[in-house]
Design an enzyme around this catalytic site. Structure first.
Site, mmCIF file in Angstrom:
data_model
loop_
_atom_site.group_PDB
_atom_site.id
_atom_site.type_symbol
_atom_site.label_atom_id
_atom_site.label_comp_id
_atom_site.label_asym_id
_atom_site.label_seq_id
_atom_site.Cartn_x
_atom_site.Cartn_y
_atom_site.Cartn_z
ATOM 1 N N ASN A 32 -105.052 84.236 41.893
ATOM 2 C CA ASN A 32 -104.775 85.684 42.672
ATOM 3 C C ASN A 32 -104.802 85.882 44.129
ATOM 4 O OD1 ASN A 32 -107.541 84.816 43.148
ATOM 5 N ND2 ASN A 32 -108.409 86.849 42.210
ATOM 6 N N ARG A 35 -108.699 83.726 47.828
ATOM 7 C CA ARG A 35 -109.062 82.712 49.039
ATOM 8 C C ARG A 35 -108.472 82.892 50.056
ATOM 9 N NH1 ARG A 35 -110.992 81.285 51.910
ATOM 10 N NH2 ARG A 35 -111.773 79.299 52.793
ATOM 11 N N ASN A 119 -117.000 87.036 39.459
ATOM 12 C CA ASN A 119 -115.714 86.467 39.338
ATOM 13 C C ASN A 119 -115.740 84.820 38.690
ATOM 14 O OD1 ASN A 119 -112.962 86.142 41.015
ATOM 15 N ND2 ASN A 119 -113.691 84.131 41.624
ATOM 16 N N THR A 145 -119.609 71.056 39.269
ATOM 17 C CA THR A 145 -120.269 70.493 40.309
ATOM 18 C C THR A 145 -121.283 69.590 40.145
ATOM 19 O OG1 THR A 145 -121.412 71.121 42.558
ATOM 20 C CG2 THR A 145 -121.730 72.526 40.494
ATOM 21 N N SER A 187 -127.598 77.352 44.643
ATOM 22 C CA SER A 187 -127.239 78.540 45.377
ATOM 23 C C SER A 187 -126.802 79.269 44.267
ATOM 24 C CB SER A 187 -126.051 78.161 46.130
ATOM 25 O OG SER A 187 -125.045 77.730 45.511
ATOM 26 N N TYR A 189 -123.505 80.381 43.973
ATOM 27 C CA TYR A 189 -122.566 79.716 43.395
ATOM 28 C C TYR A 189 -122.743 78.414 42.402
ATOM 29 C CZ TYR A 189 -119.378 75.668 43.380
ATOM 30 O OH TYR A 189 -118.625 74.350 42.834
ATOM 31 N N HIS A 190 -123.859 77.742 42.794
ATOM 32 C CA HIS A 190 -124.180 76.577 41.870
ATOM 33 C C HIS A 190 -124.675 77.122 40.432
ATOM 34 C CE1 HIS A 190 -124.044 74.079 45.597
ATOM 35 N NE2 HIS A 190 -123.230 73.326 45.020
ATOM 36 N N LYS A 193 -121.996 77.667 38.017
ATOM 37 C CA LYS A 193 -121.435 76.480 37.255
ATOM 38 C C LYS A 193 -122.369 76.267 36.223
ATOM 39 C CE LYS A 193 -117.693 75.785 40.107
ATOM 40 N NZ LYS A 193 -116.458 75.630 39.689
ATOM 41 N N ARG A 330 -130.250 76.953 54.600
ATOM 42 C CA ARG A 330 -130.363 76.846 52.980
ATOM 43 C C ARG A 330 -131.886 76.468 52.814
ATOM 44 N NH1 ARG A 330 -124.937 73.798 51.263
ATOM 45 N NH2 ARG A 330 -123.887 74.383 52.690
HETATM 46 P P1 NAD Z 1 -110.767 76.823 47.068
HETATM 47 O O1 NAD Z 1 -111.482 78.225 47.152
HETATM 48 O O2 NAD Z 1 -109.773 76.223 47.917
HETATM 49 O O3 NAD Z 1 -109.638 77.177 45.739
HETATM 50 C C1 NAD Z 1 -109.974 78.038 44.597
HETATM 51 C C2 NAD Z 1 -108.596 78.835 44.375
HETATM 52 O O4 NAD Z 1 -109.126 79.747 43.049
HETATM 53 C C3 NAD Z 1 -108.114 79.786 45.378
HETATM 54 O O5 NAD Z 1 -106.861 79.550 45.483
HETATM 55 C C4 NAD Z 1 -108.495 81.097 45.040
HETATM 56 O O6 NAD Z 1 -107.685 82.155 45.327
HETATM 57 C C5 NAD Z 1 -108.472 80.970 43.278
HETATM 58 N N1 NAD Z 1 -109.223 82.007 42.309
HETATM 59 C C6 NAD Z 1 -110.667 82.170 42.749
HETATM 60 N N2 NAD Z 1 -111.030 83.114 42.103
HETATM 61 C C7 NAD Z 1 -109.736 83.350 41.345
HETATM 62 C C8 NAD Z 1 -109.467 84.494 40.372
HETATM 63 N N3 NAD Z 1 -110.493 85.290 39.713
HETATM 64 N N4 NAD Z 1 -108.227 84.603 39.427
HETATM 65 C C9 NAD Z 1 -107.277 83.644 40.209
HETATM 66 N N5 NAD Z 1 -107.500 82.672 40.962
HETATM 67 C C10 NAD Z 1 -108.797 82.736 41.655
HETATM 68 O O7 NAD Z 1 -111.547 75.877 46.346
HETATM 69 P P2 NAD Z 1 -111.350 74.501 46.142
HETATM 70 O O8 NAD Z 1 -112.267 73.683 47.161
HETATM 71 O O9 NAD Z 1 -110.196 73.992 45.831
HETATM 72 O O10 NAD Z 1 -112.151 74.246 44.731
HETATM 73 C C11 NAD Z 1 -111.725 74.247 43.517
HETATM 74 C C12 NAD Z 1 -112.795 74.244 42.278
HETATM 75 O O11 NAD Z 1 -113.305 72.779 42.510
HETATM 76 C C13 NAD Z 1 -113.843 75.271 42.223
HETATM 77 O O12 NAD Z 1 -114.138 75.784 41.156
HETATM 78 C C14 NAD Z 1 -115.084 74.285 43.038
HETATM 79 O O13 NAD Z 1 -116.076 74.939 42.612
HETATM 80 C C15 NAD Z 1 -114.678 72.979 42.625
HETATM 81 N N6 NAD Z 1 -115.304 72.112 43.362
HETATM 82 C C16 NAD Z 1 -114.802 71.867 44.803
HETATM 83 C C17 NAD Z 1 -115.477 70.914 45.555
HETATM 84 C C18 NAD Z 1 -115.034 70.925 46.972
HETATM 85 O O14 NAD Z 1 -115.487 70.235 47.675
HETATM 86 N N7 NAD Z 1 -114.100 71.698 47.524
HETATM 87 C C19 NAD Z 1 -116.439 70.247 45.016
HETATM 88 C C20 NAD Z 1 -116.765 70.232 43.843
HETATM 89 C C21 NAD Z 1 -116.302 71.243 42.884
HETATM 90 N N1 USQ Z 2 -124.951 70.478 55.783
HETATM 91 C C1 USQ Z 2 -125.067 70.206 57.016
HETATM 92 N N2 USQ Z 2 -124.212 70.657 58.165
HETATM 93 C C2 USQ Z 2 -123.134 71.217 57.793
HETATM 94 C C3 USQ Z 2 -122.839 71.675 56.612
HETATM 95 C C4 USQ Z 2 -123.662 71.192 55.670
HETATM 96 O O1 USQ Z 2 -126.067 69.401 57.456
HETATM 97 O O2 USQ Z 2 -122.671 71.936 59.023
HETATM 98 C C5 USQ Z 2 -125.628 69.996 54.605
HETATM 99 C C6 USQ Z 2 -125.997 71.115 53.690
HETATM 100 O O3 USQ Z 2 -127.344 71.827 54.042
HETATM 101 C C7 USQ Z 2 -126.148 70.388 52.478
HETATM 102 C C8 USQ Z 2 -125.050 69.331 52.645
HETATM 103 O O4 USQ Z 2 -124.619 69.324 53.869
HETATM 104 O O5 USQ Z 2 -127.419 69.625 52.113
HETATM 105 C C9 USQ Z 2 -123.881 69.660 51.562
HETATM 106 O O6 USQ Z 2 -123.194 70.915 51.953
HETATM 107 P P1 USQ Z 2 -121.887 71.173 51.774
HETATM 108 O O7 USQ Z 2 -121.322 72.381 52.397
HETATM 109 O O8 USQ Z 2 -120.926 69.902 52.184
HETATM 110 O O9 USQ Z 2 -121.612 71.058 50.284
HETATM 111 P P2 USQ Z 2 -122.036 72.411 49.139
HETATM 112 O O10 USQ Z 2 -122.516 73.542 49.740
HETATM 113 O O11 USQ Z 2 -122.916 71.550 48.122
HETATM 114 O O12 USQ Z 2 -120.827 72.671 48.259
HETATM 115 C C10 USQ Z 2 -119.646 71.773 48.405
HETATM 116 C C11 USQ Z 2 -118.456 72.573 47.824
HETATM 117 C C12 USQ Z 2 -119.082 73.331 46.468
HETATM 118 C C13 USQ Z 2 -119.219 71.844 45.370
HETATM 119 C C14 USQ Z 2 -120.320 71.202 46.016
HETATM 120 C C15 USQ Z 2 -120.390 69.695 45.284
HETATM 121 O O13 USQ Z 2 -118.373 73.781 48.784
HETATM 122 O O14 USQ Z 2 -117.720 73.713 45.735
HETATM 123 O O15 USQ Z 2 -119.636 72.458 44.239
HETATM 124 O O16 USQ Z 2 -119.864 70.693 47.353
HETATM 125 S S1 USQ Z 2 -122.154 69.099 45.252
HETATM 126 O O17 USQ Z 2 -122.749 69.307 46.675
HETATM 127 O O18 USQ Z 2 -122.241 67.958 44.807
HETATM 128 O O19 USQ Z 2 -122.899 70.147 44.391
#
Ligand code: NAD
Ligand code: USQ
Length: 406
Positions: A32, A35, A119, A145, A187, A189-190, A193, A330
């Site tokens: 959609n 992002r 969402n 996650t 959080s 968000y978490h 999941k 946090r």
């Molecule tokens: P992102 O925000 O870049 O991409 C998510 C995409 O989903 C976006 O393009 C957004 O427009 C779309 N979206 C969100 N809600 C929607 C909806 N209701 N309908 C249709 N599309 C929708 O995120 P990402 O970093 O690519 O992460 C993708 C997935 O992987 C997430 O579920 C995230 O929780 C998981 N994940 C990401 C990380 C990371 O470090 N980026 C780590 C662990 C898990």
């Molecule tokens: N942190 C810092 N400085 C910064 C940013 C983050 O010290 O500038 C610290 C945070 O306090 C935290 C750690 O780094 O302790 C990780 O933060 P992050 O923003 O890199 O990761 P997080 O919030 O956990 O989320 C990211 C993704 C999420 C995914 C998650 C995987 O955004 O979608 O689910 O990583 S995990 O961490 O393994 O749960």
């Protein structure tokens, strides 16, 4: 296979779509574009210049001769459109990335909490509900996650999803069963999941939906072999205080001469995976679906763990950047160890891309190339987990609020 990539315009989804298309699969992206709207809301943009999804798919076709189809659908709100799309196209597999994924964004305000829960939970539930309603036996691969577990090891490695427990029975005996590892979200968000996990458990047991849940660590890096094929195929790269993740943020901060923003002592240990391996893991998961009627297959999708201050030290040693210790926005443990089992992917052939200087320098180079696009005022993380923490985070982009700089 015909594969639907939900959230295929995002950071993980786009390179996955390209990789699976290059491997010969028929790819349909459903997104959609929320992002992109959130970027507008926050007044930020990807470090790398991203074209529209239509232009990206056009360039992919021009480069490879392969089509990636795009469908503008909101999974959380357009239930009927989602259902009719699935009923009409009947994909063999579905990769579900489509959720609001930033922990800081999910904690910004009551509105952001509501949005994230609505969402994410609706998107996942609508999808499961539709699959059952239309009788579609597609393998669902979801991006979860590592944060569902929390990050404490209690002295034992975190298993891949399930924990054997022994319960004392009424007659004084003992019953053993495997349960989902206890959730411990840090959080909103978490937490979504964790709720997803329960939805999956129910639909797998009740309706036999075949589900793989990938508990992924923090993804770092930006390029995959496919995104490198053309400048307009470049992946998005977030650096701002809400969406930028820790290692990618440090690398950009180093490139623009901003102190590395370590929260507190930087004693938090987290799991990491390079974007190339993330894409490969999804391919492996697609090749290994669970049996219909079996329980949800859970993999820990990570390759290594690092402490935040150690990462800052590595980036500083490569780049000469200064390290700043900031008040932590946090509510999280100041120090934690983390040991994670990841044998399932390794056993299925994953060859990990570990954090090496070469790859880190490569990202610093990307960051330097696009440094002119960085808005320094968007670098600080200003989303506070509680009202008590908020006053500690006065907005001060150039680091005057730093507790100490080394
Ligand atoms: P992102 O925000 O870049 O991409 C998510 C995409 O989903 C976006 O393009 C957004 O427009 C779309 N979206 C969100 N809600 C929607 C909806 N209701 N309908 C249709 N599309 C929708 O995120 P990402 O970093 O690519 O992460 C993708 C997935 O992987 C997430 O579920 C995230 O929780 C998981 N994940 C990401 C990380 C990371 O470090 N980026 C780590 C662990 C898990
Ligand atoms: N942190 C810092 N400085 C910064 C940013 C983050 O010290 O500038 C610290 C945070 O306090 C935290 C750690 O780094 O302790 C990780 O933060 P992050 O923003 O890199 O990761 P997080 O919030 O956990 O989320 C990211 C993704 C999420 C995914 C998650 C995987 O955004 O979608 O689910 O990583 S995990 O961490 O393994 O749960």
């Amino acid at each position: 296979m015909k594969i639907a990539i939900l959230g295929g315009d995002g950071f993980c989804g786009w390179p996955t779509a390209l990789h699976l298309s290059a491997a010969g699969h028929e790819i349909h992206i459903l997104d959609n574009l929320s992002r992109r709207w959130i970027d507008t809301e926050l007044g930020v943009q990807s470090l790398t210049p991203m074209d529209s999804i239509q232009e990206r798919t056009r360039v992919w076709h021009a480069e490879t001769g392969r089509r990636i189809h795009f469908h503008l659908i909101d999974l959380a709100r357009d239930y009927e459109r989602l259902k009719s799309w699935l009923a009409g196209e009947r994909p063999d597999a579905i990769v579900h990335f489509a959720e609001q994924r930033a922990a800081p964004y999910s904690m910004k305000s009551d509105r952001h909490k509501n949005y994230t829960v609505d969402n994410n939970v609706n998107a996942t539930h609508n999808l499961l509900n539709a699959l059952v309603e239309i009788g579609l036996d597609a393998h669902l691969v979801h991006l979860g996650t590592m944060g569902v577990y929390g990050y404490s090891t209690v002295g034992a490695a975190i298993p891949e999803g399930y924990l054997p427990v022994t319960i004392e029975t009424a007659d004084g005996g003992a019953a053993t069963q495997e349960i989902l590892y206890p959730s411990n979200p840090g959080s909103i968000y978490h937490m979504t999941k964790c709720l997803d996990q329960l939805l999956f458990q129910f639909y797998a047991r009740n309706d036999g939906v075949r589900i793989t849940d990938l508990h992924q660590g923090i993804v770092w890096g930006t390029h995959t072999p496919e995104t490198r094929r053309h400048p307009q195929l470049v992946n998005r790269f977030d650096y701002d205080g809400d969406y930028g993740t820790v290692l990618n943020r440090f690398l950009i901060q180093a490139a623009i001469g901003y102190p590395l923003t370590v929260h507190g002592t930087g004693g938090q240990t987290r799991a990491f995976i390079h974007i190339r391996d993330s894409v490969r893991c999804i391919e492996i998961a697609l090749e290994n679906p669970p049996d219909r009627g079996g329980r949800v297959a859970i993999f820990n999708q990570m390759t290594e763990t690092h402490r935040v201050r150690d990462l800052a030290g590595i980036v500083a040693s490569i780049t000469g950047a200064r390290i700043a210790h900031l008040p932590n926005p946090r509510k999280e443990m100041a120090e934690n160890d983390l040991v994670v089992k990841n044998g399932k992917f390794l056993g299925l052939g994953l060859d990990p891309t570990l954090l090496r200087d070469g790859l880190l320098s490569e990202i610093v180079d990307v960051a330097k190339k696009f440094a002119y696009r960085v808005d320094r005022t968007r670098v600080p993380a200003v989303s506070a987990w509680t009202r008590d923490i908020a006053p500690l985070l006065d907005h001060d982009p150039e680091g005057l609020r730093l507790r100490s700089v080394s």
